[in-house]
Design an enzyme around this catalytic site. Structure first.
Site, PDB file in Angstrom:
ATOM      1  N   SER A  79      89.310 140.998  52.942  1.00  0.00           N
ATOM      2  CA  SER A  79      89.688 142.386  52.688  1.00  0.00           C
ATOM      3  C   SER A  79      90.804 142.446  51.646  1.00  0.00           C
ATOM      4  CB  SER A  79      90.071 143.052  54.010  1.00  0.00           C
ATOM      5  OG  SER A  79      90.094 144.450  53.885  1.00  0.00           O
ATOM      6  N   HIS A  84      83.184 144.806  59.141  1.00  0.00           N
ATOM      7  CA  HIS A  84      84.201 144.359  58.200  1.00  0.00           C
ATOM      8  C   HIS A  84      84.997 143.175  58.736  1.00  0.00           C
ATOM      9  CE1 HIS A  84      86.937 144.641  54.871  1.00  0.00           C
ATOM     10  NE2 HIS A  84      87.975 144.937  55.636  1.00  0.00           N
TER      11      HIS A  84
END
Length: 268
Positions: free
Chosen positions: A92, A241
């Protein structure tokens, strides 16, 4: 700024000191412990440096938090450790930092793994998270259960709440977050942006996407290949994610395969 870090030595230290050195960089609201299971697996043949980025974990805090600054932090740490060349794995926001390192000083980065992020500007994905965290009265909380209950008014996902609450620590009589919340909120525009649009990194790169995540989309493929022409994509099905936590075995296996395959190519 000298970041907080933890070194994990390779289990089998090469007599000629040729072991790979890999830096691991966590994402927003995280800490160096987030990628610790991957670090343990990679110790099979590499020295690992786990890192708390600025305003996270035990690293120094700053009111400023741009990608050029965070990239400079990584190289300052590398210089401190007297490491000239290394590989990087980032998730991320950490993936953006890792990409920034590779694009800024490609001569120092051997290989790159980017977990569920693309080299693009993102729309706001965290407004509710920030709202919940900023409205949480940590001085009145007696335990994490109360914190979780309050956060649930703003954050539906139990997994995300659990992840955030890992950074809620008790010191003396009161709880506090180890990340610098106001600095993260004030710099969120910088964190969402991408300032390296015209640079190119030609070395081996692996992008791993969570199958259910919307952080890497089909329309990002062209941009990825323009900046990372030697990139290969992998998708982990039925995960979001937080792929390194949700499907840790699969994620770790893909990363290990990437480094082992590249090591075999280099050996020949």
């Amino acid at each position: 700024m000298l970041l907080n870090y933890q070194i994990k030595q390779a289990f089998d230290i090469d007599a000629d000191n040729k072991n790979e050195i890999i830096f691991l960089i966590h994402g927003l609201f995280g800490s160096l412990s987030n990628l610790s299971t991957l670090a343990t697996e990679l110790q099979a043949y590499a020295h690992i440096v786990l890192i708390d980025v600025r305003n996270h974990g035990k690293s120094p805090q700053s009111e400023s938090m741009t990608y050029p600054e965070m990239v400079a932090d990584i190289f300052a740490l590398a210089d401190h450790l007297e490491v000239q060349t290394f590989s990087i794995i980032g998730h991320s926001m950490g993936g953006k930092i890792a990409m920034g390192c590779a694009l800024t000083h490609p001569e120092r980065v051997k290989r790159l793994v980017v977990a569920d992020i693309a080299p693009v500007n993102y729309a706001d994905k965290h407004s509710e998270v920030f709202n919940g965290l900023l409205l949480l009265d940590v001085k009145k909380i007696k335990n994490r259960m109360q914190a979780n209950e309050q956060l649930s008014r703003y954050i539906d996902s139990p997994e995300i709440r659990q992840f955030l609450l890992k950074s809620l620590h008790k010191k003396e009589q009161h709880f506090h977050f180890v990340f610098h919340l106001t600095a993260l909120a004030n710099n969120y525009q910088h964190i969402r942006n991408w300032p390296y649009e015209k640079s190119v990194f030609n070395a081996p790169t692996l992008f791993i996407k969570g199958g259910n995540s919307d952080y890497i989309l089909p329309e990002h493929q062209k941009t990825i290949m323009q900046q990372f022409p030697n990139a290969q994509p992998k998708i982990i099905a039925n995960t979001g994610h937080w792929l390194h936590a949700e499907k840790a075995k699969t994620f770790n296996r893909l990363v290990m395969q990437f480094f082992q395959e590249r090591a075999d190519i280099d050996a020949h």
